[in-house]
Design an enzyme around this catalytic site. Sequence first.
Site, PDB file in Angstrom:
ATOM      1  N   GLU A 140       0.903  -1.218  -0.111  1.00 52.21           N
ATOM      2  CA  GLU A 140       0.097   0.193  -0.114  1.00 52.21           C
ATOM      3  C   GLU A 140       0.821   1.250  -0.134  1.00 52.21           C
ATOM      4  O   GLU A 140       1.619   1.554   0.884  1.00 52.21           O
ATOM      5  CB  GLU A 140      -1.060  -0.117   1.295  1.00 52.21           C
ATOM      6  CG  GLU A 140      -1.845   1.185   1.211  1.00 52.21           C
ATOM      7  CD  GLU A 140      -2.304   1.796   2.782  1.00 52.21           C
ATOM      8  OE1 GLU A 140      -2.476   2.610   2.895  1.00 52.21           O
ATOM      9  OE2 GLU A 140      -2.736   0.669   3.313  1.00 52.21           O
TER      10      GLU A 140
ATOM     11  N   CYS B 218      -3.359   7.811   5.331  1.00 53.03           N
ATOM     12  CA  CYS B 218      -2.968   7.411   3.768  1.00 53.03           C
ATOM     13  C   CYS B 218      -4.311   7.731   2.929  1.00 53.03           C
ATOM     14  O   CYS B 218      -4.366   8.019   1.649  1.00 53.03           O
ATOM     15  CB  CYS B 218      -2.572   5.843   3.410  1.00 53.03           C
ATOM     16  SG  CYS B 218      -3.970   4.798   4.245  1.00 53.03           S
TER      17      CYS B 218
END
Length: 513
Positions: free
Chosen positions: A248, A285
Amino acid sequence: MSITTSPETTSPETTGGAPIGAEPTSAARLDELARRAAVAAPIWRASTAAERATWLRAAADALDAHLDELVVIADEETRLGAVRLRGEVGRTSGQLRLFATVVEEGSYLEAIVDDADPTATPPRPELRRMLTGVGPVAVFSASNFPFAFSVAGGDTASALAAGNPVIVKAHSGHPRLSVRTAEIVAAALTSAGAPEGSLALVTGREAGNALVQHPVIQAAGFTGSVGGGRALFDLATGRPDPIPFYGELGSVNPVVITSAAITARGDALASGLVSSFTLGVGQFCTKPGVVFVPRGGAGGAEFGALVAQAVQGVAGGPLLTDRITEAFPEGIAHLAADPSVSILAGTVPTPDAAQPDAAQPVVLATDTAAVIARPEVLLEECFGPVTLLVAYDGPDDLLAALESVPGSLTATLHSEPGDDVADVLEVLQRKAGRVLFAGWPTGVAVTWSQQHGGPWPATTSLHTSVGATAIRRFLRPVAFQDAPAHLLPAPLRDAELAGIPHRRNGVLSSATG
């Protein structure tokens, strides 16, 4: 085995070159941990659903039992505050318990049986297929979630649930916490009956690079920067036996707001945006990093003023690590240097000047022409409390600009019932793994249906790293042809098959017990 260096996402606090609380792991020690994981792997793979669920719940209970101790260490190393950290421990233990229910429910196995049919042309053998653990998994901790995406976080929980031992690479931003968490969880697993070698920890950049290249490791999970993740991805896929690397990485998380939405609820949208991009000092994020607003009328200028007003009085805060603290002013200065960019709120810090202890929110503005011309400059993720408003002129202009947006974890659309947004929605669902129609993207529910992943550079795969289906990353399919019943894995034997969701001869059946 060669050891290739790669950049870390943050710089460690050091004493004589070694992270505080954790000495770098030697090659010999890594080999020993890998050997133990290899011995533990077949035991995990053969464990029953009840056994594996018990082990996961034991780890969750141990984290909750040591909550106060762990929060103190985490706050000293990350400065995230006790309230945030206590909630994160709860999320982390909750993830472990969720995966215990996933294991017990059984559909994750994707069990399928086709009975033999000698009358078929050609004759068909009996085939039984299921998913099984890949083997020992490497997990790389993240800086911004010292519990939920760290030693006992979602990657570890889903890998264990899939039936795999785990070796974690500690993040240099919270080394003492990593060591203590690993001690607690490893002890809880073995006390509950799991084999030695179920969970281990390594520290140091070289150990991390060697870990992803170690022949025992069969898959890796990572959360961090594009640069650091890409370097590890290349190591994983460049092995003589390439392994899947589930990273990720970066995400700008585009937001589209229509004129009608601003007219109907502009104040609420402005305050919601500010709350979202400043949450956790902009170190999520899923932070909304680029926001498309209509120019003119109840559009860009008016909404920009509302956002600037909402930012006033919002406190900044310290960033997680020295590396992030240094990178934040550099990132904002890089954006602000574009001739199209104006500053709506906050101050662009000078990269070479002494930086304050607390990063302050910054709101920038540009337009679609600049974004289309220079996406590599204006659509680069900047970790910290900053967002970029982009003014668009009509649907065609908006769609052209959205095509320049890189793959993201999320995309958000704020519109009204009368808006024609079908084309916008088509682009957004191509660009992101989760599309929101209300609220803001910060905050990721840990559920069966969650998707936390998107096209590159958001992730290196199509899978989620949050929620029940994150388990799929650490499983592989195996089919058994004409196998004697006593040699089949237990879930594929008729007696146990009836107790889990499965498909037989093309017909989907629910569990009966």
